[in-house]
Design a protein around this motif. Structure first.
Motif, mmCIF file in Angstrom:
data_model
loop_
_atom_site.group_PDB
_atom_site.id
_atom_site.type_symbol
_atom_site.label_atom_id
_atom_site.label_comp_id
_atom_site.label_asym_id
_atom_site.label_seq_id
_atom_site.Cartn_x
_atom_site.Cartn_y
_atom_site.Cartn_z
ATOM 1 N N UNK A 159 0.832 -1.394 -0.054
ATOM 2 C CA UNK A 159 -0.060 0.173 0.145
ATOM 3 C C UNK A 159 1.037 1.348 0.057
ATOM 4 N N UNK A 160 1.879 1.306 0.924
ATOM 5 C CA UNK A 160 2.802 2.318 0.632
ATOM 6 C C UNK A 160 3.501 2.517 -0.565
ATOM 7 N N UNK A 161 3.914 1.358 -1.270
ATOM 8 C CA UNK A 161 4.572 1.698 -2.736
ATOM 9 C C UNK A 161 3.361 2.290 -3.547
ATOM 10 N N UNK A 162 1.962 1.639 -3.647
ATOM 11 C CA UNK A 162 1.141 2.285 -4.295
ATOM 12 C C UNK A 162 0.950 3.781 -4.213
ATOM 13 N N UNK A 163 0.773 4.009 -2.914
ATOM 14 C CA UNK A 163 0.745 5.399 -2.453
ATOM 15 C C UNK A 163 1.867 6.360 -2.827
ATOM 16 N N UNK A 164 2.858 5.825 -2.905
ATOM 17 C CA UNK A 164 4.349 6.412 -3.537
ATOM 18 C C UNK A 164 4.083 7.007 -4.875
ATOM 19 N N UNK A 165 3.482 6.079 -5.639
ATOM 20 C CA UNK A 165 3.253 6.130 -7.077
ATOM 21 C C UNK A 165 2.276 7.254 -7.289
ATOM 22 N N UNK A 166 1.385 7.197 -6.458
ATOM 23 C CA UNK A 166 0.230 8.035 -6.526
ATOM 24 C C UNK A 166 0.670 9.504 -5.991
ATOM 25 N N UNK A 167 1.616 9.689 -5.201
ATOM 26 C CA UNK A 167 1.747 11.091 -4.623
ATOM 27 C C UNK A 167 3.184 11.525 -4.894
ATOM 28 N N UNK A 168 4.253 10.926 -5.325
ATOM 29 C CA UNK A 168 5.460 11.087 -5.485
ATOM 30 C C UNK A 168 6.060 11.786 -4.598
ATOM 31 N N UNK A 169 5.967 11.212 -3.309
ATOM 32 C CA UNK A 169 6.802 11.920 -2.260
ATOM 33 C C UNK A 169 6.571 10.656 -1.201
ATOM 34 N N UNK A 170 7.717 10.524 -0.898
ATOM 35 C CA UNK A 170 7.738 8.950 0.361
ATOM 36 C C UNK A 170 6.893 9.279 1.568
ATOM 37 N N UNK A 171 7.256 10.339 2.039
ATOM 38 C CA UNK A 171 6.681 10.932 3.406
ATOM 39 C C UNK A 171 5.407 11.086 3.093
ATOM 40 N N UNK A 172 4.737 11.668 2.225
ATOM 41 C CA UNK A 172 3.268 11.983 2.133
ATOM 42 C C UNK A 172 2.703 10.625 1.637
ATOM 43 N N UNK A 173 3.308 9.636 1.228
ATOM 44 C CA UNK A 173 2.894 8.544 0.933
ATOM 45 C C UNK A 173 2.367 7.756 2.272
ATOM 46 N N UNK A 174 3.655 7.599 3.172
ATOM 47 C CA UNK A 174 3.555 7.085 4.303
ATOM 48 C C UNK A 174 2.279 7.382 5.141
ATOM 49 N N UNK A 175 2.091 9.015 4.967
ATOM 50 C CA UNK A 175 1.135 9.557 5.801
ATOM 51 C C UNK A 175 -0.249 9.165 5.386
ATOM 52 N N UNK A 176 -0.313 9.088 3.727
ATOM 53 C CA UNK A 176 -1.597 8.686 3.458
ATOM 54 C C UNK A 176 -1.878 7.390 3.705
ATOM 55 N N UNK A 177 -1.197 6.467 3.831
ATOM 56 C CA UNK A 177 -1.235 4.939 4.246
ATOM 57 C C UNK A 177 -1.856 5.073 5.669
ATOM 58 N N UNK A 178 -1.089 5.818 6.419
ATOM 59 C CA UNK A 178 -1.123 5.928 8.116
ATOM 60 C C UNK A 178 -2.582 6.342 8.053
ATOM 61 N N UNK A 179 -3.002 7.252 7.237
ATOM 62 C CA UNK A 179 -4.361 8.073 7.547
ATOM 63 C C UNK A 179 -5.512 6.790 7.139
ATOM 64 N N UNK A 180 -5.139 6.193 5.950
ATOM 65 C CA UNK A 180 -6.331 5.194 5.503
ATOM 66 C C UNK A 180 -6.380 4.044 6.654
ATOM 67 N N UNK A 181 -5.222 3.842 7.053
ATOM 68 C CA UNK A 181 -5.439 2.527 8.114
ATOM 69 C C UNK A 181 -6.047 2.988 9.430
ATOM 70 N N UNK A 182 -5.892 4.250 9.714
ATOM 71 C CA UNK A 182 -6.791 4.750 10.916
ATOM 72 C C UNK A 182 -7.972 4.893 10.715
ATOM 73 N N UNK A 183 -8.403 5.357 9.664
ATOM 74 C CA UNK A 183 -9.689 5.305 9.123
ATOM 75 C C UNK A 183 -10.419 3.785 9.047
ATOM 76 N N UNK A 184 -9.705 3.058 8.417
ATOM 77 C CA UNK A 184 -10.102 1.626 8.221
ATOM 78 C C UNK A 184 -10.338 0.737 9.853
ATOM 79 N N UNK A 185 -9.514 0.991 10.525
ATOM 80 C CA UNK A 185 -9.534 0.222 11.630
ATOM 81 C C UNK A 185 -10.941 0.281 12.326
ATOM 82 N N UNK A 186 -11.646 1.415 12.692
ATOM 83 C CA UNK A 186 -12.813 1.142 13.409
ATOM 84 C C UNK A 186 -13.934 0.369 12.438
ATOM 85 N N UNK A 187 -13.904 0.290 11.337
ATOM 86 C CA UNK A 187 -14.855 -0.316 10.426
ATOM 87 C C UNK A 187 -14.284 -1.786 9.764
ATOM 88 N N UNK A 188 -13.165 -1.886 10.351
ATOM 89 C CA UNK A 188 -12.414 -3.549 9.965
ATOM 90 C C UNK A 188 -13.200 -4.607 9.870
#
Length: 163
Positions: free
Chosen positions: A14-43
């Motif tokens: 997921x981080x690799x996919x996000x990296x391709x989408x945003x072209x910034x490694x740090x933003x990609x990690x932040x994006x995946x972290x935010x998605x995981x935080x949103x997915x956790x309560x609905x898991x």
């Protein structure tokens, strides 16, 4: 599958996919972290649907689109591509060609970039991509066709014309 197992097994992809989408490694990690935080309560509901990858990838792409619309997400870090290109000179010619190609992908509009990343990096078919993006298979093919045409034009232009 538990949430922890999913994150451990699918998180790096997921981080690799996000990296391709945003072209910034740090933003990609932040994006995946935010998605995981949103997915956790609905898991439990996500897993019951029996397609957690589909749901999480869709969340990733949708959140990326909403971040793109926000003013604060338009802040860009210093351009490090020159350093990256210099380090690639020591590696194989194939790696340098892939870097140039992904530079062109980075210039595509978000929807086209998502289609290219899902098709060629994640190796998904048009049906699966259409489910993830919430559009028709025809739209997926159209985005791919336009993205590839734009990249062909970019690659055929002389270097001076692009600068």
């Amino acid at each position: 599958m538990s949430f922890t197992e999913y994150v451990l097994t699918r998180g790096p992809a997921l981080v690799r996919l996000a990296r391709l989408l945003v072209d910034d490694a740090h933003r990609a990690e932040d994006l995946v972290q935010e998605v995981m935080a949103r997915a956790y309560p609905r898991w439990s509901r996500i897993v019951r649907a029996d397609q957690p990858d589909l749901y999480v990838r869709r969340m990733l792409i949708n959140l990326n689109a909403s971040w793109w619309r926000q003013r604060s997400s338009r802040e860009m870090p210093a351009d490090l591509r020159a350093d990256t290109l210099a380090s690639v000179e020591d590696s194989s010619a194939g790696a340098a060609e892939r870097l140039v190609l992904w530079e062109r992908v980075r210039l595509l509009p978000p929807q086209q970039r998502a289609v290219i990343a899902l098709r060629y990096y994640e190796d998904l078919d048009d049906s699966r991509i259409s489910e993830i993006l919430g559009c028709s298979r025809t739209s997926v093919r159209t985005h791919a066709m336009r993205a590839l045409a734009a990249m062909r034009v970019q690659l055929s232009e002389p270097e001076e014309a692009r600068s």
